[in-house]
Design a protein around this motif. Structure first.
Motif, mmCIF file in Angstrom:
data_model
loop_
_atom_site.group_PDB
_atom_site.id
_atom_site.type_symbol
_atom_site.label_atom_id
_atom_site.label_comp_id
_atom_site.label_asym_id
_atom_site.label_seq_id
_atom_site.Cartn_x
_atom_site.Cartn_y
_atom_site.Cartn_z
ATOM 1 N N MET A 1 20.458 9.500 -7.800
ATOM 2 C CA MET A 1 19.123 10.070 -7.548
ATOM 3 C C MET A 1 18.112 8.962 -7.274
ATOM 4 O O MET A 1 18.183 7.891 -7.847
ATOM 5 N N MET A 2 17.176 9.253 -6.383
ATOM 6 C CA MET A 2 16.116 8.307 -6.081
ATOM 7 C C MET A 2 15.149 8.240 -7.249
ATOM 8 O O MET A 2 14.692 9.264 -7.742
ATOM 9 N N GLN A 3 14.871 7.043 -7.709
ATOM 10 C CA GLN A 3 13.884 6.884 -8.769
ATOM 11 C C GLN A 3 12.508 7.308 -8.259
ATOM 12 O O GLN A 3 12.172 7.105 -7.096
ATOM 13 N N LYS A 4 11.706 7.857 -9.158
ATOM 14 C CA LYS A 4 10.377 8.340 -8.771
ATOM 15 C C LYS A 4 9.301 7.581 -9.536
ATOM 16 O O LYS A 4 9.543 7.042 -10.604
ATOM 17 N N HIS A 5 8.117 7.558 -8.945
ATOM 18 C CA HIS A 5 6.992 6.866 -9.583
ATOM 19 C C HIS A 5 5.812 7.830 -9.657
ATOM 20 O O HIS A 5 4.786 7.620 -9.021
ATOM 21 N N PRO A 6 5.931 8.916 -10.416
ATOM 22 C CA PRO A 6 4.881 9.935 -10.398
ATOM 23 C C PRO A 6 3.547 9.438 -10.925
ATOM 24 O O PRO A 6 2.509 9.989 -10.593
ATOM 25 N N SER A 7 3.568 8.381 -11.737
ATOM 26 C CA SER A 7 2.316 7.943 -12.351
ATOM 27 C C SER A 7 1.631 6.835 -11.555
ATOM 28 O O SER A 7 0.516 6.438 -11.876
ATOM 29 N N LEU A 8 2.286 6.322 -10.517
ATOM 30 C CA LEU A 8 1.713 5.211 -9.765
ATOM 31 C C LEU A 8 0.853 5.720 -8.620
ATOM 32 O O LEU A 8 1.272 6.594 -7.850
ATOM 33 N N PRO A 9 -0.350 5.176 -8.459
ATOM 34 C CA PRO A 9 -1.182 5.574 -7.322
ATOM 35 C C PRO A 9 -0.616 4.986 -6.030
ATOM 36 O O PRO A 9 0.189 4.051 -6.066
ATOM 37 N N PRO A 10 -1.015 5.518 -4.871
ATOM 38 C CA PRO A 10 -0.543 4.959 -3.601
ATOM 39 C C PRO A 10 -0.930 3.481 -3.483
ATOM 40 O O PRO A 10 -2.012 3.079 -3.899
ATOM 41 N N ASP A 11 -0.038 2.677 -2.924
ATOM 42 C CA ASP A 11 -0.293 1.246 -2.733
ATOM 43 C C ASP A 11 -1.025 1.045 -1.400
ATOM 44 O O ASP A 11 -0.410 0.779 -0.367
ATOM 45 N N VAL A 12 -2.333 1.205 -1.430
ATOM 46 C CA VAL A 12 -3.159 1.136 -0.218
ATOM 47 C C VAL A 12 -3.350 -0.325 0.195
ATOM 48 O O VAL A 12 -3.768 -1.153 -0.610
ATOM 49 N N ILE A 13 -3.031 -0.637 1.454
ATOM 50 C CA ILE A 13 -3.179 -2.019 1.940
ATOM 51 C C ILE A 13 -4.263 -2.151 3.006
ATOM 52 O O ILE A 13 -4.663 -3.264 3.345
ATOM 53 N N PHE A 14 -4.746 -1.025 3.542
ATOM 54 C CA PHE A 14 -5.845 -1.068 4.517
ATOM 55 C C PHE A 14 -6.563 0.271 4.464
ATOM 56 O O PHE A 14 -5.933 1.315 4.352
ATOM 57 N N GLU A 15 -7.885 0.195 4.589
ATOM 58 C CA GLU A 15 -8.660 1.432 4.488
ATOM 59 C C GLU A 15 -10.018 1.240 5.136
ATOM 60 O O GLU A 15 -10.708 0.246 4.894
ATOM 61 N N ASP A 16 -10.384 2.176 6.007
ATOM 62 C CA ASP A 16 -11.770 2.250 6.491
ATOM 63 C C ASP A 16 -12.087 3.726 6.699
ATOM 64 O O ASP A 16 -11.367 4.592 6.202
ATOM 65 N N ASN A 17 -13.152 4.024 7.439
ATOM 66 C CA ASN A 17 -13.565 5.419 7.589
ATOM 67 C C ASN A 17 -12.602 6.241 8.436
ATOM 68 O O ASN A 17 -12.683 7.477 8.451
ATOM 69 N N HIS A 18 -11.734 5.569 9.187
ATOM 70 C CA HIS A 18 -10.895 6.261 10.164
ATOM 71 C C HIS A 18 -9.404 6.222 9.843
ATOM 72 O O HIS A 18 -8.655 7.110 10.247
#
Length: 234
Positions: free
Chosen positions: A1-18
């Motif tokens: 089975m694939m291990q899961k990370h339900p408690s981890l937030p998304p690993d965001v590496i770039f973010e702007d308004n779009h």
């Protein structure tokens, strides 16, 4: 089975308004599927709503996907304008993707351009190398080069020139180099966490709204073999 990370937030590496881009963990799925596991698309909507205190459901468009056992960069659109433009860029091959793959067998050449015709079997969720005249077979092209090696493994850098279902997995297997952990395409054993050693390392494109170049790089999963290659690759 694939291990899961339900408690981890998304690993965001770039973010702007779009745009928002994430370094996907091998266990995560991009969109919902029959497993019922919470996908990245929904996790990011929650993340955006909390971070920006947005009432109601945040808009998020899925630009592309990578397979569940694969890690690395996935791009999402935060506006409908960005989504339509990114989709068009994807169709026109204007989003350049570079992957890292770990294989056990040394490739026939240190670098090469591979062209195959691939036939997808949806019921099996698998793609096969086919004759170019086979019905529904799609021309598939990538370039690879060996960029590092250990005592037992080789690190390949792969550039996609087309975007077919399981393309890298099928084409590398076709030259006798199945990706480490990829039982579906002929590797001898699975990885302990059910991942495969394929990582979307770098993505580059012209921002759909700002018209500036965006170059994103994502660290591979934190394990002994990947860490070795990160430390020993320029």
């Amino acid at each position: 089975m694939m291990q899961k990370h339900p408690s981890l937030p998304p690993d965001v590496i770039f973010e702007d308004n779009h745009i928002i881009a994430v370094n996907k963990r091998p266990s995560e799925i991009v969109q919902g599927d029959k497993t019922g596991d919470l996908p990245l698309s929904e996790l990011l909507k929650i993340y955006i709503a909390k971070k920006y205190n947005k009432p109601g459901e945040a808009f998020l468009g899925v630009v592309h996907r990578i397979d569940r056992p694969v890690s690395g960069i996935v791009i999402f659109a935060r506006t409908s304008k960005a989504l339509s433009r990114l989709n068009e860029m994807l169709r026109d091959h204007l989003i350049k993707k570079t992957y890292w793959a770990i294989v056990k067998e040394k490739p026939p050449k240190d670098s090469d351009r591979l062209v195959h015709f691939i036939l997808r079997k949806e019921k099996e969720n698998k793609s096969y190398i086919a004759h170019e005249n086979a019905k529904d077979a799609l021309r598939s092209e990538l370039s690879y080069k060996v960029i590092s090696s250990s005592e037992r493994y080789y690190l390949l850098e792969v550039e996609l020139h087309t975007g077919r279902h399981h393309q890298i997995r099928a084409q590398l297997a076709a030259i006798g180099c199945p990706i480490k952990g990829d039982l579906k395409y002929g590797y001898s054993r699975s990885n302990p966490d059910a991942s495969i050693c394929l990582h979307a390392r770098r993505v580059s494109f012209i921002h759909p709204v700002k018209k500036e170049e965006v170059v994103l790089t994502a660290q591979p999963p934190d394990d002994k073999l990947w860490n070795f290659f990160v430390a020993n690759t320029l």
